[in-house]
Design a protein around this motif. Structure first.
Motif, PDB file in Angstrom:
ATOM      1  N   PRO A 402      15.430 -20.689 101.168  1.00  0.00           N
ATOM      2  CA  PRO A 402      15.966 -20.755  99.799  1.00  0.00           C
ATOM      3  C   PRO A 402      14.917 -20.484  98.724  1.00  0.00           C
ATOM      4  N   LYS A 403      13.626 -20.446  99.116  1.00  0.00           N
ATOM      5  CA  LYS A 403      12.559 -20.176  98.144  1.00  0.00           C
ATOM      6  C   LYS A 403      12.088 -18.723  98.199  1.00  0.00           C
ATOM      7  N   SER A 404      12.752 -17.920  99.003  1.00  0.00           N
ATOM      8  CA  SER A 404      12.338 -16.529  99.151  1.00  0.00           C
ATOM      9  C   SER A 404      12.712 -15.714  97.918  1.00  0.00           C
ATOM     10  N   ARG A 405      12.128 -14.532  97.806  1.00  0.00           N
ATOM     11  CA  ARG A 405      12.414 -13.647  96.686  1.00  0.00           C
ATOM     12  C   ARG A 405      13.871 -13.185  96.726  1.00  0.00           C
ATOM     13  N   GLU A 406      14.400 -13.009  97.944  1.00  0.00           N
ATOM     14  CA  GLU A 406      15.793 -12.592  98.082  1.00  0.00           C
ATOM     15  C   GLU A 406      16.740 -13.613  97.470  1.00  0.00           C
ATOM     16  N   TRP A 407      16.424 -14.910  97.672  1.00  0.00           N
ATOM     17  CA  TRP A 407      17.262 -15.949  97.080  1.00  0.00           C
ATOM     18  C   TRP A 407      17.154 -15.949  95.558  1.00  0.00           C
ATOM     19  N   TYR A 410      19.249 -13.213  94.378  1.00  0.00           N
ATOM     20  CA  TYR A 410      20.641 -13.609  94.584  1.00  0.00           C
ATOM     21  C   TYR A 410      21.126 -14.508  93.443  1.00  0.00           C
ATOM     22  N   ARG A 411      20.315 -15.492  93.088  1.00  0.00           N
ATOM     23  CA  ARG A 411      20.704 -16.433  92.026  1.00  0.00           C
ATOM     24  C   ARG A 411      20.788 -15.738  90.660  1.00  0.00           C
ATOM     25  N   ILE A 412      19.841 -14.828  90.397  1.00  0.00           N
ATOM     26  CA  ILE A 412      19.848 -14.101  89.129  1.00  0.00           C
ATOM     27  C   ILE A 412      21.115 -13.261  88.998  1.00  0.00           C
ATOM     28  N   LYS A 413      21.455 -12.552  90.067  1.00  0.00           N
ATOM     29  CA  LYS A 413      22.646 -11.702  90.021  1.00  0.00           C
ATOM     30  C   LYS A 413      23.916 -12.534  89.898  1.00  0.00           C
ATOM     31  N   GLU A 414      23.978 -13.651  90.607  1.00  0.00           N
ATOM     32  CA  GLU A 414      25.165 -14.506  90.519  1.00  0.00           C
ATOM     33  C   GLU A 414      25.340 -15.041  89.103  1.00  0.00           C
ATOM     34  N   HIS A 415      24.256 -15.462  88.487  1.00  0.00           N
ATOM     35  CA  HIS A 415      24.318 -15.954  87.108  1.00  0.00           C
ATOM     36  C   HIS A 415      24.826 -14.858  86.174  1.00  0.00           C
ATOM     37  N   TYR A 416      24.319 -13.648  86.371  1.00  0.00           N
ATOM     38  CA  TYR A 416      24.753 -12.518  85.546  1.00  0.00           C
ATOM     39  C   TYR A 416      26.244 -12.252  85.719  1.00  0.00           C
ATOM     40  N   LEU A 417      26.730 -12.192  86.956  1.00  0.00           N
ATOM     41  CA  LEU A 417      28.129 -11.873  87.216  1.00  0.00           C
ATOM     42  C   LEU A 417      29.066 -12.926  86.634  1.00  0.00           C
ATOM     43  N   ILE A 418      28.714 -14.190  86.786  1.00  0.00           N
ATOM     44  CA  ILE A 418      29.556 -15.271  86.263  1.00  0.00           C
ATOM     45  C   ILE A 418      29.580 -15.232  84.739  1.00  0.00           C
ATOM     46  N   TYR A 419      28.415 -14.974  84.129  1.00  0.00           N
ATOM     47  CA  TYR A 419      28.358 -14.876  82.672  1.00  0.00           C
ATOM     48  C   TYR A 419      29.203 -13.706  82.170  1.00  0.00           C
ATOM     49  N   GLU A 420      29.062 -12.534  82.804  1.00  0.00           N
ATOM     50  CA  GLU A 420      29.826 -11.358  82.380  1.00  0.00           C
ATOM     51  C   GLU A 420      31.325 -11.586  82.554  1.00  0.00           C
TER      52      GLU A 420
END
Length: 492
Positions: A402-407, A410-420
């Protein structure tokens, strides 16, 4: 007839020809293209509007106009610079897109072995336009690296890669010298005065009208003297986050009091009190905030001051704005969101599509030319897209740590999609509410919306509680569809 009257007649007749979409006439197209190229009866500001219409005649004119350019032996970036020096690429997203298609085709005709097929040249042209925005635009945070630019174009040259050496040369060219829009100050002022569209309802009330930004829509904040003023009043501002949501340094977070003016799609924060007949000056741009694709919500997570709204811009800057009362706060939220919903132009065609790392798309600051029905459909399309992407995103969890760059990605994109998703829900419900109100008077629309909120949600307090999870009126029960009614300043 004097020359100015003759020019006006020439412009009007050709505009009517385009607007009427009459059958293609090759000879007429050649004559008009020649006059546009040599500016016989036209200014440079007039050229784009005659090349980007969606009818056969306009496409013929554009093709004939491009035949006057010889791009033989030029690199794509040099050809594009020469092309943009001829006239300012103005107009709505779709119109600019059509013009760039004609440019790409002409480039390939002049350089048949340079880039193939035409689609590859067009993809790369759009990529250069977006790169120019990314590297030189005021609304963009972290700049795209050369390696990112190359990676983003993987497989987009007819399912093959563009030559890396070519992409490096193009990247450095745009980085070292931004693309310039050809325009003279006097022409720009005249063009703006013609492009500004204002309409009024009876009794002197201002309705919601569209103002077209004739400047490069991706870079400078313009002064639009004839833009409609949708609201003005005292606001205190606190900078909470800089571009890309990075926390504002402590020394710049303090509260400052301004006189705010929502004029066109720009929120001006002035130190002096607002005067209706006073012209904006360069100093007013220092604290100006573009509200295209922005979202205003009640700042439920900020409790140190009352009546505070949160404004998140298209480049993810965040401002806290304190109004004198709860009623004023709600009014600012409503009007900022309604103006953004009505007038934000659809995103520029995404030529860069194979992102290996997530990057938010660029959003143009120009005003839409879509009528209300089409604007609503555009927002509904984006909401549907975001909903699908959220589902797909959640099906593809990154691997294991969960501390990897991929995660983190993942979190950044999810935040963006939910906001949009939330932003487009808000826009859709506001446009539907405006159409149901059957008026273009902002005060009447606002009163109708607030009244509906009160009846449907147990009064204003119920609505304010809802805003903690859903911005503005996105949770308001809206079942009606667009009536097809076209608002003032909108094209039907």
């Amino acid at each position: 007839v004097d020359s100015s009257q003759k020019n006006t007649q020439l412009e009007r007749s050709s505009t009517e020809t385009l607007a009427n979409g009459c059958r293609a006439d090759c000879d007429a197209a050649k004559r008009l293209a020649k006059r546009l190229f040599y500016l016989e009866g036209f200014r440079r500001c007039d050229v784009a509007r005659h090349l980007g219409k969606n009818n056969d005649f306009s496409q013929l004119v554009a093709s004939e106009y491009l035949s006057f350019f010889d791009f033989s032996g030029l690199s794509l970036d040099k050809a594009l610079r020469n092309f943009l020096k001829a006239f300012p690429l103005m107009g709505e997203t779709q119109e600019r897109e059509r013009i760039l298609v004609h440019f790409s085709k002409r480039f390939c005709v002049c350089n048949p072995t340079a880039l193939a097929p035409d689609d590859g040249a067009h993809t790369l042209t759009c990529a250069l336009m977006l790169l120019n925005t990314d590297l030189h635009g005021h609304n963009i945070g972290k700049k795209m690296s050369c390696q990112q630019f190359i990676s983003n174009l993987d497989g987009l040259n007819d399912d093959k890669d563009f030559p890396k050496d070519l992409l490096k040369v193009l990247y450095n060219s745009i980085k070292n010298e931004k693309l310039e829009w050809a325009i003279e100050e006097e022409e720009f002022r005249k063009s703006l005065s013609e492009l500004v569209e204002e309409q009024y309802e009876g009794g002197g009330k201002r309705g919601v009208a569209r103002v077209t930004d004739g400047n490069n829509p991706f870079i400078a904040i313009p002064i639009l003297p004839n833009a409609v003023t949708y609201k003005h009043g005292v606001l205190s501002r606190k900078s909470h986050a800089d571009m890309d949501g990075k926390r504002t340094p402590r020394g710049r977070r303090g509260w400052k009091k301004f006189y705010a003016v929502l004029k066109g799609m720009i929120l001006y924060l002035q130190k002096d009190e607002y005067k209706a007949d006073a012209e904006l000056c360069e100093g007013d741009l220092k604290n100006a905030v573009r509200i295209h694709h922005a979202l205003a919500t009640r700042a439920t997570d900020y409790s140190k001051r009352p009546n505070v709204l949160k404004l998140k811009t298209s480049d993810w800057r965040v401002f806290l704005l304190q109004a004198p009362s709860e009623e004023e706060m709600m009014s600012w939220i409503f009007r900022i969101n309604l103006v953004a919903a009505l007038f934000s132009a659809p995103a520029f065609p995404a030529a860069i599509g194979s992102m290996k790392t997530f990057c938010r798309p660029l959003l143009p600051s120009s005003s839409t030319r879509l009528n209300q029905e089409d604007q609503l459909q555009s927002h509904e399309g984006k909401l549907k897209q975001m909903s699908v992407e959220v589902e797909e995103h959640r099906k593809n969890l990154p691997s294991p740590s969960p501390k990897s760059r991929e995660w983190e990605e993942y979190r950044i994109k999810e935040h963006y999609l939910i906001y949009e998703k939330s932003r487009y829900e808000t826009y859709i419900n506001l446009l539907q509410a405006k159409m149901r109100a059957e008026t273009d008077d902002l005060e009447k629309i606002e009163a109708s919306v607030m009244s509906g909120i009160g009846e449907g949600r147990g009064g204003r307090e119920g609505y304010l509680r809802k805003t903690q999870s859903s911005p503005s009126i996105s949770q308001h029960d809206v079942n009606g569809r667009a009536s097809g009614r076209t608002g003032p300043g909108q094209q039907s």
